[in-house]
Design a protein around this motif. Structure first.
Motif, PDB file in Angstrom:
ATOM      1  N   TYR A  63       0.842  -1.191   0.000  1.00 56.57           N
ATOM      2  CA  TYR A  63       0.000   0.000   0.000  1.00 56.57           C
ATOM      3  C   TYR A  63       0.877   1.241   0.000  1.00 56.57           C
ATOM      4  O   TYR A  63       1.963   1.260   0.566  1.00 56.57           O
ATOM      5  CB  TYR A  63      -0.917  -0.006   1.227  1.00 56.57           C
ATOM      6  CG  TYR A  63      -1.931  -1.120   1.200  1.00 56.57           C
ATOM      7  CD1 TYR A  63      -3.130  -0.977   0.520  1.00 56.57           C
ATOM      8  CD2 TYR A  63      -1.688  -2.324   1.844  1.00 56.57           C
ATOM      9  CE1 TYR A  63      -4.073  -1.996   0.492  1.00 56.57           C
ATOM     10  CE2 TYR A  63      -2.626  -3.357   1.827  1.00 56.57           C
ATOM     11  CZ  TYR A  63      -3.807  -3.180   1.146  1.00 56.57           C
ATOM     12  OH  TYR A  63      -4.736  -4.192   1.112  1.00 56.57           O
ATOM     13  N   GLN A  65       2.505   4.738   0.855  1.00 57.75           N
ATOM     14  CA  GLN A  65       2.786   5.517   2.067  1.00 57.75           C
ATOM     15  C   GLN A  65       2.104   6.880   2.007  1.00 57.75           C
ATOM     16  O   GLN A  65       1.858   7.504   3.030  1.00 57.75           O
ATOM     17  CB  GLN A  65       4.300   5.739   2.222  1.00 57.75           C
ATOM     18  CG  GLN A  65       5.068   4.514   2.582  1.00 57.75           C
ATOM     19  CD  GLN A  65       4.969   4.168   4.060  1.00 57.75           C
ATOM     20  OE1 GLN A  65       4.205   4.747   4.818  1.00 57.75           O
ATOM     21  NE2 GLN A  65       5.729   3.176   4.469  1.00 57.75           N
ATOM     22  N   ASN A  66       1.834   7.351   0.792  1.00 59.06           N
ATOM     23  CA  ASN A  66       1.328   8.714   0.612  1.00 59.06           C
ATOM     24  C   ASN A  66      -0.188   8.813   0.544  1.00 59.06           C
ATOM     25  O   ASN A  66      -0.734   9.909   0.592  1.00 59.06           O
ATOM     26  CB  ASN A  66       1.922   9.323  -0.662  1.00 59.06           C
ATOM     27  CG  ASN A  66       3.439   9.339  -0.608  1.00 59.06           C
ATOM     28  OD1 ASN A  66       4.020   9.597   0.421  1.00 59.06           O
ATOM     29  ND2 ASN A  66       4.068   9.029  -1.727  1.00 59.06           N
ATOM     30  N   ASP A  67      -0.877   7.686   0.395  1.00 60.23           N
ATOM     31  CA  ASP A  67      -2.330   7.715   0.248  1.00 60.23           C
ATOM     32  C   ASP A  67      -3.010   7.061   1.446  1.00 60.23           C
ATOM     33  O   ASP A  67      -2.455   6.185   2.088  1.00 60.23           O
ATOM     34  CB  ASP A  67      -2.753   6.965  -1.027  1.00 60.23           C
ATOM     35  CG  ASP A  67      -2.232   7.632  -2.290  1.00 60.23           C
ATOM     36  OD1 ASP A  67      -2.103   8.866  -2.305  1.00 60.23           O
ATOM     37  OD2 ASP A  67      -1.935   6.890  -3.250  1.00 60.23           O
ATOM     38  N   LYS A  68      -4.236   7.511   1.702  1.00 59.89           N
ATOM     39  CA  LYS A  68      -5.086   6.881   2.712  1.00 59.89           C
ATOM     40  C   LYS A  68      -6.139   6.073   1.968  1.00 59.89           C
ATOM     41  O   LYS A  68      -6.992   6.643   1.302  1.00 59.89           O
ATOM     42  CB  LYS A  68      -5.804   7.931   3.557  1.00 59.89           C
ATOM     43  CG  LYS A  68      -4.977   8.603   4.584  1.00 59.89           C
ATOM     44  CD  LYS A  68      -5.891   9.537   5.391  1.00 59.89           C
ATOM     45  CE  LYS A  68      -5.119  10.246   6.463  1.00 59.89           C
ATOM     46  NZ  LYS A  68      -6.007  11.115   7.252  1.00 59.89           N
ATOM     47  N   GLN A  70      -9.357   4.359   2.178  1.00 58.75           N
ATOM     48  CA  GLN A  70     -10.524   4.272   3.057  1.00 58.75           C
ATOM     49  C   GLN A  70     -11.314   3.010   2.732  1.00 58.75           C
ATOM     50  O   GLN A  70     -11.236   2.475   1.630  1.00 58.75           O
ATOM     51  CB  GLN A  70     -11.417   5.512   2.890  1.00 58.75           C
ATOM     52  CG  GLN A  70     -10.747   6.818   3.272  1.00 58.75           C
ATOM     53  CD  GLN A  70     -10.511   6.985   4.771  1.00 58.75           C
ATOM     54  OE1 GLN A  70     -11.038   6.259   5.603  1.00 58.75           O
ATOM     55  NE2 GLN A  70      -9.680   7.962   5.107  1.00 58.75           N
ATOM     56  N   HIS A 136      -8.504   3.284   8.052  1.00 57.92           N
ATOM     57  CA  HIS A 136      -7.906   3.465   6.732  1.00 57.92           C
ATOM     58  C   HIS A 136      -6.538   2.781   6.741  1.00 57.92           C
ATOM     59  O   HIS A 136      -5.994   2.470   7.800  1.00 57.92           O
ATOM     60  CB  HIS A 136      -7.809   4.950   6.335  1.00 57.92           C
ATOM     61  CG  HIS A 136      -6.866   5.759   7.174  1.00 57.92           C
ATOM     62  ND1 HIS A 136      -7.250   6.389   8.338  1.00 57.92           N
ATOM     63  CD2 HIS A 136      -5.547   6.039   7.012  1.00 57.92           C
ATOM     64  CE1 HIS A 136      -6.219   7.036   8.861  1.00 57.92           C
ATOM     65  NE2 HIS A 136      -5.172   6.837   8.070  1.00 57.92           N
ATOM     66  N   THR A 138      -2.607   2.987   5.345  1.00 58.14           N
ATOM     67  CA  THR A 138      -1.530   3.803   4.799  1.00 58.14           C
ATOM     68  C   THR A 138      -0.239   3.007   4.946  1.00 58.14           C
ATOM     69  O   THR A 138       0.158   2.675   6.065  1.00 58.14           O
ATOM     70  CB  THR A 138      -1.390   5.143   5.555  1.00 58.14           C
ATOM     71  OG1 THR A 138      -2.618   5.855   5.439  1.00 58.14           O
ATOM     72  CG2 THR A 138      -0.263   5.987   4.995  1.00 58.14           C
ATOM     73  N   VAL A 143      -5.117   2.113  10.415  1.00 55.43           N
ATOM     74  CA  VAL A 143      -5.233   3.232  11.353  1.00 55.43           C
ATOM     75  C   VAL A 143      -6.706   3.453  11.690  1.00 55.43           C
ATOM     76  O   VAL A 143      -7.553   3.532  10.789  1.00 55.43           O
ATOM     77  CB  VAL A 143      -4.643   4.518  10.737  1.00 55.43           C
ATOM     78  CG1 VAL A 143      -4.715   5.683  11.721  1.00 55.43           C
ATOM     79  CG2 VAL A 143      -3.207   4.295  10.252  1.00 55.43           C
ATOM     80  N   ASN A 145      -9.844   5.558  12.396  1.00 54.30           N
ATOM     81  CA  ASN A 145     -10.237   6.912  11.993  1.00 54.30           C
ATOM     82  C   ASN A 145     -10.684   7.771  13.168  1.00 54.30           C
ATOM     83  O   ASN A 145     -10.764   8.993  13.033  1.00 54.30           O
ATOM     84  CB  ASN A 145     -11.359   6.858  10.951  1.00 54.30           C
ATOM     85  CG  ASN A 145     -10.867   6.384   9.603  1.00 54.30           C
ATOM     86  OD1 ASN A 145      -9.688   6.408   9.300  1.00 54.30           O
ATOM     87  ND2 ASN A 145     -11.793   5.921   8.776  1.00 54.30           N
ATOM     88  N   VAL A 150      -2.418   3.081  15.459  1.00 56.35           N
ATOM     89  CA  VAL A 150      -1.836   2.443  14.277  1.00 56.35           C
ATOM     90  C   VAL A 150      -1.404   1.022  14.620  1.00 56.35           C
ATOM     91  O   VAL A 150      -0.769   0.782  15.648  1.00 56.35           O
ATOM     92  CB  VAL A 150      -0.605   3.242  13.788  1.00 56.35           C
ATOM     93  CG1 VAL A 150       0.042   2.583  12.578  1.00 56.35           C
ATOM     94  CG2 VAL A 150      -0.981   4.688  13.489  1.00 56.35           C
TER      95      VAL A 150
END
Length: 194
Positions: A63, A65-68, A70, A136, A138, A143, A145, A150
């Motif tokens: 996955y 690192q820069n996007d969440k 959902q 979500h 990442t 994580v 919400n 984490v």
């Protein structure tokens, strides 16, 4: 002769040296070895939540690192005493889903996602201490919400936050055709850990 008899007499009248210390140390070492073996075996069995996986994609998943990512909401259904959480095809397409089981007066939020090793995890979508139901992903971490706790996406071991020991609770499920199914009895009996 008298001297020899005195040595023998002294041998039996002198207090014997105790072996208690030796036996105590040997017992402690044995117990430590047994505990160490138990911890090695149980840690190997419980630390990876992939053990409960019945389905897999056949590919490792990384996955961003820069996007969440959902959760995508999908509908579940109940048939023949089984809750059909979702389909394998839906999880492969969406990567991370949210649904809920509603039957027999019970409501349980559920999730399914692809772990980094490519296996599909089905879990209760609930962070008990903070009551969060959505998460979500990442960078191979899941994580909450609500509280921001984490966990490692593969092992569900806590990394940071306030609810470290309460990740989404992994469920044993079965793959029936394309359906990811959990017995209704398991969901009806489910209660929060705290």
């Amino acid at each position: 002769m008298e001297n020899n008899r005195g040595n023998k007499n002294q041998k039996f009248t002198q207090p014997r040296k105790s072996n208690a210390l030796f036996y105590c140390i040997a017992g402690l070492v044995t117990i430590m070895i047994m505990i160490g073996s138990y911890l090695l075996v149980t840690d190997g069995n419980s630390s990876s939540s992939s053990v409960k996986a019945s389905a897999e994609t056949g590919e490792k998943m990384n996955y961003s690192q820069n996007d969440k990512l959902q959760q995508t909401k999908v509908e579940s259904k109940v048939e023949n005493g089984k809750a059909i959480v979702t389909t394998l095809g839906t999880v492969k397409e969406k990567k991370f889903i949210w649904t809920e089981y509603k039957a027999n007066g019970k409501r349980v939020p559920l999730t399914a996602f692809i772990q980094p090793d490519g296996k599909i995890m089905v879990a209760v979508s609930f962070c008990e201490p903070c009551k969060g139901e959505t998460f979500h992903i990442t960078g191979n971490r899941i994580v909450c919400n609500v509280c921001g706790t984490v966990w490692d996406l593969q092992t569900l071991k806590g990394i940071s936050g306030g609810c470290l020991t309460y990740p989404p609770e992994a469920l044993t499920y079965s793959l029936n055709g394309d359906n990811l199914e959990v017995p209704q009895s398991v969901l009806d009996a489910w209660v929060p850990r705290v």
